[in-house]
Design an enzyme around this catalytic site. Structure first.
Site, PDB file in Angstrom:
ATOM      1  N   GLU A  45      -2.135  -6.972   7.657  1.00  0.00           N
ATOM      2  CA  GLU A  45      -0.802  -6.957   8.236  1.00  0.00           C
ATOM      3  C   GLU A  45      -0.795  -7.742   9.546  1.00  0.00           C
ATOM      4  O   GLU A  45      -1.844  -7.982  10.163  1.00  0.00           O
ATOM      5  CB  GLU A  45      -0.350  -5.505   8.475  1.00  0.00           C
ATOM      6  CG  GLU A  45       1.070  -5.346   8.999  1.00  0.00           C
ATOM      7  CD  GLU A  45       2.140  -5.951   8.102  1.00  0.00           C
ATOM      8  OE1 GLU A  45       2.180  -7.201   7.987  1.00  0.00           O
ATOM      9  OE2 GLU A  45       2.953  -5.190   7.541  1.00  0.00           O
ATOM     10  N   HIS A  57       0.816  -1.214   0.000  1.00  0.00           N
ATOM     11  CA  HIS A  57       0.000   0.000   0.000  1.00  0.00           C
ATOM     12  C   HIS A  57       0.849   1.263   0.000  1.00  0.00           C
ATOM     13  O   HIS A  57       2.052   1.251   0.301  1.00  0.00           O
ATOM     14  CB  HIS A  57      -0.922   0.013   1.220  1.00  0.00           C
ATOM     15  CG  HIS A  57      -0.161   0.001   2.513  1.00  0.00           C
ATOM     16  ND1 HIS A  57       0.416   1.129   3.061  1.00  0.00           N
ATOM     17  CD2 HIS A  57       0.138  -1.006   3.366  1.00  0.00           C
ATOM     18  CE1 HIS A  57       1.027   0.819   4.184  1.00  0.00           C
ATOM     19  NE2 HIS A  57       0.869  -0.483   4.399  1.00  0.00           N
TER      20      HIS A  57
END
Length: 222
Positions: free
Chosen positions: A95, A22
């Site tokens: 994550e 990202h």
């Protein structure tokens, strides 16, 4: 085999997986451990995603799958806007959950959890902040990636939008590397990507921490 189609040489079904981190967040700038905390992109992060999306669109992806955290979803949305592809969201691509480490800066982690941090850097199995082991992250993320890749046509490309730690552990698992060596893969810069392609013996790392379109491999190791 000619590498001109899609820039990569491939064997077998010729599939490839692009693992895309990202864009920038405020916590990235502060070197603050995000983990599974849902942090949005900065304006710079959106611009990074928009630029990278234009490049990745040139690879003509067949599918996009993303972590369901907003920083990944916003990054994936930029590629969806260029390609017209839908984005499949999956919490398995989040994550690493890192418990009490989340929200702390790098310096704060070392000051408060120095021994734990050192053990992790040595490659020991550590539940950072009381959270997930790296192998547990791979256990949940790698099957998502493989299941999506299995849906690709021959020669197809999957873009996986996720997070630095999750991408590293997924690459390690797909390459059948020992978990103690995953750290050797190094990190990914915001909105950079790694590429796995099918080789004669399974998945093969073709690009790592890339921010430009790949070039064909010319030489004896192609």
């Amino acid at each position: 085999m000619n590498a001109s189609k899609g820039h990569y040489q491939a064997i077998g079904r010729g599939r490839r997986i692009v693992l895309w981190r990202h864009g920038q967040t405020a916590w990235n700038l502060e070197r603050r451990f995000q983990g599974s905390t849902d942090i949005e992109l900065t304006d710079t992060g959106v611009a990074q995603a928009r630029r990278a999306a234009r490049l990745l669109a040139a690879l003509r992806p067949h599918a996009i799958v993303s972590s369901d955290l907003s920083r990944a979803r916003a990054t994936a949305a930029e590629l969806a806007a260029v390609t017209g592809l839908p984005v499949a969201g999956d919490a398995g691509l989040r994550e690493t959950y890192a418990g009490v480490w989340q929200g702390l800066t790098h310096d704060e982690i070392i000051a408060r959890h120095g021994e734990e941090y050192a053990a992790w850097k040595r490659g020991e199995p550590v539940r950072r902040g009381g959270g997930e082991l790296e192998t547990e992250v791979a256990d949940r993320a790698a099957p998502v990636v493989l299941a999506q890749a299995d849906k690709l046509p021959d020669g197809g490309t999957l873009v996986v939008v996720s997070h630095g730690g999750t991408i590293r552990t997924t690459i390690g698992r797909l390459l059948h590397l020992e978990a103690t060596s995953w750290e050797s893969l190094g990190g990914l810069s915001n909105c950079c990507w790694s590429v796995l392609g099918e080789g004669a013996r399974g998945w093969r790392l073709l690009e790592h921490n890339a921010g430009t379109l790949p070039e064909p491999v010319l030489g004896d190791d192609d």
